[in-house]
Scaffold this active site. Structure first.
Site, mmCIF file in Angstrom:
data_model
loop_
_atom_site.group_PDB
_atom_site.id
_atom_site.type_symbol
_atom_site.label_atom_id
_atom_site.label_comp_id
_atom_site.label_asym_id
_atom_site.label_seq_id
_atom_site.Cartn_x
_atom_site.Cartn_y
_atom_site.Cartn_z
ATOM 1 N N CYS A 1 32.592 -82.903 -14.909
ATOM 2 C CA CYS A 1 32.796 -83.166 -16.366
ATOM 3 C C CYS A 1 32.015 -81.808 -16.891
ATOM 4 O O CYS A 1 31.003 -81.311 -16.794
ATOM 5 C CB CYS A 1 32.229 -84.461 -16.843
ATOM 6 S SG CYS A 1 33.188 -85.743 -16.096
ATOM 7 N N HIS B 1 29.505 -85.682 -10.138
ATOM 8 C CA HIS B 1 29.197 -86.140 -11.660
ATOM 9 C C HIS B 1 28.149 -85.297 -12.079
ATOM 10 O O HIS B 1 27.461 -84.601 -11.599
ATOM 11 C CB HIS B 1 28.646 -87.664 -11.364
ATOM 12 C CG HIS B 1 29.546 -88.586 -11.353
ATOM 13 N ND1 HIS B 1 30.408 -88.690 -12.302
ATOM 14 C CD2 HIS B 1 29.700 -89.805 -10.644
ATOM 15 C CE1 HIS B 1 31.360 -89.941 -11.957
ATOM 16 N NE2 HIS B 1 30.675 -90.454 -10.887
#
Length: 254
Positions: free
Chosen positions: A183, A122
């Protein structure tokens, strides 16, 4: 000003401040929920079904608050990137809880000697949290991977931003390489930042010892910064509520 109007203004103000602080409060909650998690090594390598890249998105606040702080996690290795101060446990497969603690392997059954090891983590907007600093990596940086009881060194050969539907980066090219994916920004996004690394060698014992020392130092440094960040966010949030509410009350009484 009537008492009802005053209370309404206070409520509106508190809601507005809470929404403003929400991204920072979520980061602080993740740090608080995961800082005392127990992680133990495991030799178990399990196969897993392919997870589409679009399924890996930043967690919402409800997922963070539902995290079980007393759970024991089993790691199958670790990943250390000294240049950008990343040191994370590596898990076999990918679950929401695992990605709040470390990084996950998308195909844990693959072997590092001649296959593409794919690792997801993440990026949540906080540099010292998880893969937050991965976007600062540069070509030539070293990545160290402890995987299946072996220790490997990779050199970054490529970085790129792709659409989440571009799944060719996951392909097993039958070459010894490492693919890190996160991301491109800390919100729901259709793009992914990808780092490709080529296997250099299996470091000698002295190199491994040095990296393990750096790993501990990086982990402690990030933990200290994250704890300070939690305290700062909480103080600022509460101060904003108290000061703003006080101003509304004083103005309403004039």
């Amino acid at each position: 000003m009537t008492k009802k109007i005053r209370l309404s203004l206070i409520l509106i103000y508190c809601v507005a401040i809470s929404l403003l602080f929400l991204p920072f409060l979520k980061q602080a909650a993740i740090i608080y929920q995961t800082q005392t998690v127990s992680i133990k090594p495991s030799e178990l390598i399990r196969t897993s079904s392919e997870v589409p890249l679009e399924a890996v998105q930043p967690p919402d606040l409800s997922e963070v608050l539902a995290f079980d702080r007393n759970r024991t996690f089993r790691s199958t290795g670790q990943i250390v990137i000294p240049k950008v101060e990343i040191s994370l446990p590596l898990f076999s497969g990918i679950t929401n809880d695992q990605l709040l603690v470390g990084a996950g392997t998308l195909f844990p059954e693959r072997t590092a000697e001649n296959q593409n090891i794919v690792v997801l983590g993440h990026h949540l907007g906080r540099e010292n949290l998880l893969f937050g600093k991965l976007l600062n990596i540069t070509i030539g940086d070293s990545i160290y991977l402890e995987y299946q009881n072996q220790f490997y060194q990779y050199k970054v050969s490529q970085t790129m931003t792709i659409q989440q539907t571009e799944l060719q980066v996951l392909a097993n090219s039958k070459q010894a390489e490492l693919t890190l994916i996160t991301c491109d920004k800390p919100t729901h996004t259709e793009q992914r930042f990808v780092v490709k690394g080529k296997l250099v060698n299996q470091p000698v014992k002295t190199t491994k010892q040095t990296i393990m020392q750096q790993k501990s130092q990086i982990k402690e440094k990030n933990s200290q910064k994250n704890r300070k960040y939690c305290r700062m966010i909480l103080i600022l949030f509460l101060a904003s509520l108290v000061i703003g509410t006080g101003i509304i009350i004083r103005i309403s009484r004039k």
